[in-house]
Design an enzyme around this catalytic site. Structure first.
Site, short mmCIF file in Angstrom:
data_model
loop_
_atom_site.label_atom_id
_atom_site.label_comp_id
_atom_site.label_asym_id
_atom_site.label_seq_id
_atom_site.Cartn_x
_atom_site.Cartn_y
_atom_site.Cartn_z
N ARG A 108 1.59 2.00 6.47
CA ARG A 108 1.43 1.62 5.08
C ARG A 108 2.53 2.23 4.22
O ARG A 108 2.93 3.39 4.43
CB ARG A 108 0.07 2.11 4.53
CG ARG A 108 -1.05 1.13 4.75
CD ARG A 108 -0.80 -0.17 3.98
NE ARG A 108 -1.77 -1.20 4.30
CZ ARG A 108 -1.66 -2.07 5.32
NH1 ARG A 108 -0.63 -2.02 6.13
NH2 ARG A 108 -2.57 -3.01 5.49
N GLU A 119 5.12 -3.94 -2.59
CA GLU A 119 5.58 -5.10 -1.82
C GLU A 119 5.42 -6.36 -2.66
O GLU A 119 4.41 -6.46 -3.38
CB GLU A 119 4.77 -5.22 -0.52
CG GLU A 119 5.02 -4.06 0.42
CD GLU A 119 4.23 -4.14 1.73
OE1 GLU A 119 3.59 -5.17 1.99
OE2 GLU A 119 4.26 -3.16 2.49
N HIS A 129 7.05 -6.42 6.16
CA HIS A 129 5.64 -6.30 6.55
C HIS A 129 5.29 -7.32 7.65
O HIS A 129 4.43 -8.18 7.47
CB HIS A 129 4.72 -6.48 5.33
CG HIS A 129 3.36 -5.85 5.52
ND1 HIS A 129 2.65 -5.26 4.50
CD2 HIS A 129 2.56 -5.73 6.62
CE1 HIS A 129 1.49 -4.83 4.96
NE2 HIS A 129 1.42 -5.09 6.25
N1 LIG Z 1 2.45 -3.29 9.51
C1 LIG Z 1 1.42 -4.06 9.72
O1 LIG Z 1 1.50 -5.28 9.59
C2 LIG Z 1 0.14 -3.46 10.16
C3 LIG Z 1 -0.23 -2.21 9.73
N2 LIG Z 1 -1.44 -1.67 10.12
C4 LIG Z 1 -1.78 -0.35 9.64
O2 LIG Z 1 -1.71 0.57 10.72
C5 LIG Z 1 -2.55 1.69 10.45
C6 LIG Z 1 -3.31 2.12 11.69
O3 LIG Z 1 -4.15 1.09 12.14
P1 LIG Z 1 -5.17 1.28 13.37
O4 LIG Z 1 -4.52 2.05 14.45
O5 LIG Z 1 -5.72 -0.06 13.67
O6 LIG Z 1 -6.27 2.16 12.68
P2 LIG Z 1 -7.30 3.17 13.39
O7 LIG Z 1 -8.37 3.37 12.40
O8 LIG Z 1 -7.65 2.70 14.75
O9 LIG Z 1 -6.44 4.52 13.53
C7 LIG Z 1 -6.08 5.30 12.47
C8 LIG Z 1 -6.04 6.73 12.96
O10 LIG Z 1 -5.53 7.54 11.90
C9 LIG Z 1 -6.23 8.77 11.94
N3 LIG Z 1 -6.09 9.43 10.64
C10 LIG Z 1 -6.76 9.19 9.49
N4 LIG Z 1 -6.34 10.02 8.53
C11 LIG Z 1 -5.38 10.80 9.09
C12 LIG Z 1 -4.58 11.85 8.60
N5 LIG Z 1 -4.70 12.27 7.34
N6 LIG Z 1 -3.70 12.41 9.45
C13 LIG Z 1 -3.58 11.99 10.73
N7 LIG Z 1 -4.34 11.02 11.26
C14 LIG Z 1 -5.23 10.42 10.43
C15 LIG Z 1 -7.64 8.39 12.28
O11 LIG Z 1 -8.34 9.48 12.83
C16 LIG Z 1 -7.42 7.29 13.30
O12 LIG Z 1 -7.44 7.80 14.62
C17 LIG Z 1 -3.41 1.27 9.26
O13 LIG Z 1 -2.85 1.84 8.09
C18 LIG Z 1 -3.21 -0.22 9.18
O14 LIG Z 1 -3.39 -0.69 7.89
C19 LIG Z 1 -2.27 -2.33 10.96
C20 LIG Z 1 -1.93 -3.57 11.43
C21 LIG Z 1 -0.72 -4.25 11.05
O1 LIG Z 2 -3.57 -5.57 9.20
C1 LIG Z 2 -2.90 -4.84 8.46
O2 LIG Z 2 -3.26 -3.73 8.07
C2 LIG Z 2 -1.60 -5.32 8.00
O3 LIG Z 2 -0.89 -4.59 7.37
C3 LIG Z 2 -1.20 -6.72 8.25
O4 LIG Z 2 -0.86 -7.28 7.01
P1 LIG Z 2 -0.73 -8.87 6.84
O5 LIG Z 2 -2.06 -9.46 7.20
O6 LIG Z 2 0.32 -9.32 7.80
O7 LIG Z 2 -0.38 -9.11 5.42
#
Ligand SMILES: NC(=O)C1=CN([C@@H]2O[C@H](COP(=O)(O)OP(=O)(O)OC[C@H]3O[C@@H](n4cnc5c(N)ncnc54)[C@H](O)[C@@H]3O)[C@@H](O)[C@H]2O)C=CC1
Ligand SMILES: O=C(O)C(=O)COP(=O)(O)O
Length: 526
Positions: A230, A259, A278
């Site tokens: 993020r 964004e 993104h």
């Molecule tokens: N760039 C993109 O298009 C995408 C971005 N994301 C983002 O990726 C991130 C992670 O997603 P997931 O792995 O599915 O989530 P998840 O919930 O499976 O994992 C997140 C991890 O972060 C840990 N966490 C929470 N606060 C923390 C802190 N202060 N310090 C260290 N660790 C901490 C949690 O314990 C958890 O294990 C989210 O922010 C999500 O929005 C997800 C999908 C696509």
């Molecule tokens: O799933 C997430 O957290 C994402 O950041 C993906 O974002 P998007 O659906 O591609 O706009």
């Protein structure tokens, strides 16, 4: 028919599912004011990261039942505001895990080998091999911040590439980190030792600017940082300065504080920074996954069924929901029943989770009990999302206890409500083919399935009472479907539970309590 607004690009597979139960309008790129103007017509809103769902939009969405985020992060939704308005917020926790993890790996390799700039250079007609000498990731240390779903997959791939893994995640155990192949360390050590750092955490008040001028200063001058999680977790101005000053070697960013990325110092850095718009979740596969996952949940909620990945219903994950589903209805029915028996204003609800329900996983049953309890006051306005808040705002104190030793049934639920008119309690369990049964009312054992209209009496167990009550109900043209007496001792106090075909006519309760031996009578609609 329900109406769904889709305000970001969503795969057709999701639209097809929604179209089975609703009229679907796809209107992308709406300005906030335009969204506020039309949202009042819709029962559901489906979004990705492009739509900011603010409190204002939620307040204008007077018909909204659900906001579906086709992806993971819900930081673009005012979830507390949605919760206050009883709007369920769902996401797709796993649909784009692989896509995001692969993007992070791709960014790491592209940054190490200068692929984007080398590509541009060749396309310009150049053949410059010296400028683009890169670095290998093999045997380098990767620091993974956040070892959840995406972080874990990144770990698996990086391990296969021969990287050494450090992990920082205060919410996972050392055993889990070991399983993933990561050495769990504190953030400071990770920052100082890693050659590559990749972020996979949510954006929260704790993680905002987690990477800032101070932390960047502790990194190796050869280190590179990747953010596919993020925007705002890294202080962008501090990052741009650190790369320009040679404090770190480079960065690859998929997400930004604001964004689309506007004017930014980040753009002026050459091959040591890679910026993508993104794209983490933007694969064909992930978009089908998230669209189907979220559209199915919207469809279910519009049909009155629970959602499997609601982010604002505590503890109700898909596995838990599957297990608890039959008990949720039991909890609601008992809450509704005990609330009506107690009458008046309930001040205290004691909820005892018994037998196999005496685990932390049963937490949603507490919420379901409260939903039932508040149904008479709030009708359709109370749901799993806002039941706890509504109870709190009404000053209802809730005490939960768990007693695994109660083994009359596999699992049972005991609710005791104390209100301005006294205390009543009910117990229920699932019998046979998961059929709800009331097994106790006010301490008297019974065994009846609840029905829509019921009459309960507290009376002395003596000959003639049942006959008198039957005749009285008959004289008011009330048809009895079933009747059962529960008593503790012969000719002591007893409870009678009657299922009746229609609501009890006005005034008849007073007549019932005039029958000698009947002390109290209650009628309920479930
Ligand atoms: N760039 C993109 O298009 C995408 C971005 N994301 C983002 O990726 C991130 C992670 O997603 P997931 O792995 O599915 O989530 P998840 O919930 O499976 O994992 C997140 C991890 O972060 C840990 N966490 C929470 N606060 C923390 C802190 N202060 N310090 C260290 N660790 C901490 C949690 O314990 C958890 O294990 C989210 O922010 C999500 O929005 C997800 C999908 C696509
Ligand atoms: O799933 C997430 O957290 C994402 O950041 C993906 O974002 P998007 O659906 O591609 O706009």
């Amino acid at each position: 028919m329900s109406k769904v607004l889709v305000s970001d690009p969503i795969d057709q597979a999701g639209i097809d599912i929604l179209s089975q139960v609703a009229t679907v309008d796809v209107k992308t790129g709406l300005k906030p004011a335009e969204l506020i103007e039309i949202i009042g017509e819709y029962d559901a809103l489906m979004i990705r990261s492009g739509t900011r769902v603010t409190q204002e939009i939620i307040e204008a969405g007077t018909q909204l039942k659900i906001i579906g985020r086709a992806g993971v992060g819900v930081d673009n939704v005012d979830v507390p505001a949605a919760t206050r308005h009883g709007i369920v917020v769902v996401n797709s926790p796993e649909g784009n895990t692989i896509a995001a993890a692969e993007h992070a790996i791709a960014m790491m390799l592209a940054l190490s080998r200068h692929i984007p700039d080398a590509n541009v250079s060749v396309k310009k007609g150049e053949w410059d091999r010296k400028t683009f000498v890169g670095a290998e990731v093999y045997k380098k240390t990767l620091g993974i911040v956040g070892l959840g779903k995406i972080g874990s997959h990144v770990a698996a791939v990086a391990k296969a590439m021969g990287m050494k893994l450090l992990g920082y995640d205060p919410f996972i155990s050392t055993e889990r980190a070991e399983q993933i192949g990561c050495q769990l360390v504190d953030l400071d050590l990770l920052i100082q030792q890693a050659d590559y750092i990749t972020l996979h955490i949510p954006k929260t008040s704790e993680t905002a600017h987690l990477i800032n001028a101070k932390t960047l200063a502790k990194m190796k001058p050869t280190a590179r940082i990747i953010n596919c999680a993020r925007g705002g977790i890294i202080d962008e101005a501090a990052l741009a300065a650190a790369i320009k000053e040679g404090k770190i070697a480079g960065a690859a960013l998929d997400v930004f504080e604001s964004e689309p990325l506007a004017e930014s110092d980040l753009r002026s850095i050459g091959k040591d920074i890679i910026l993508t718009p993104h794209l983490g979740a933007s694969t064909a596969e992930a978009q089908v996954n998230v669209a189907i996952d979220v559209a199915e949940q919207i469809r279910d909620v519009l049909l009155g069924l629970p959602a499997r990945s609601a982010v604002n219903i505590p503890g109700l994950g898909p596995d838990v929901l599957e297990e608890l589903k039959p008990y949720m209805q039991l909890a609601e029915t008992l809450g509704n029943l005990v609330g009506q028996l107690a009458g008046g204003r309930v001040e205290l609800l004691n909820i005892r989770l018994q037998g196999e329900l005496a685990t932390n996983k049963s937490q949603p049953l507490v919420v379901a009990s409260l939903k039932g309890l508040l149904y008479q006051a709030l009708r359709e306005r109370v749901n799993y999302v806002n039941a706890s808040i509504e109870a709190k705002e009404r000053g209802i104190r809730v005490i939960e206890t768990r007693d695994a030793s109660v083994r009359d049934y596999a699992g049972s639920l005991h609710l005791e409500a104390t209100g301005t008119l006294g205390t009543h309690c009910v117990t229920g369990a699932l019998l046979g083919d998961k059929e709800i049964h009331l097994t106790d009312v006010d301490g008297f054992p019974i065994n009846v399935p609840p029905s829509k209209y019921m009459l309960f009496t507290l009376h002395r167990d003596m000959p003639g009472i049942i006959g008198k009550l039957g005749s009285l109900l008959g004289s008011f043209n009330v048809n009895i479907a079933s009747m059962q007496v529960g008593r503790k001792i012969v000719r002591g106090d007893a409870v009678m539970a009657l299922s009746i075909d229609d609501p009890l006519p006005e005034g008849i309760l007073d007549e019932i309590t005039k029958v000698p031996g009947i002390r109290d009578a209650y009628t309920v609609t479930l």
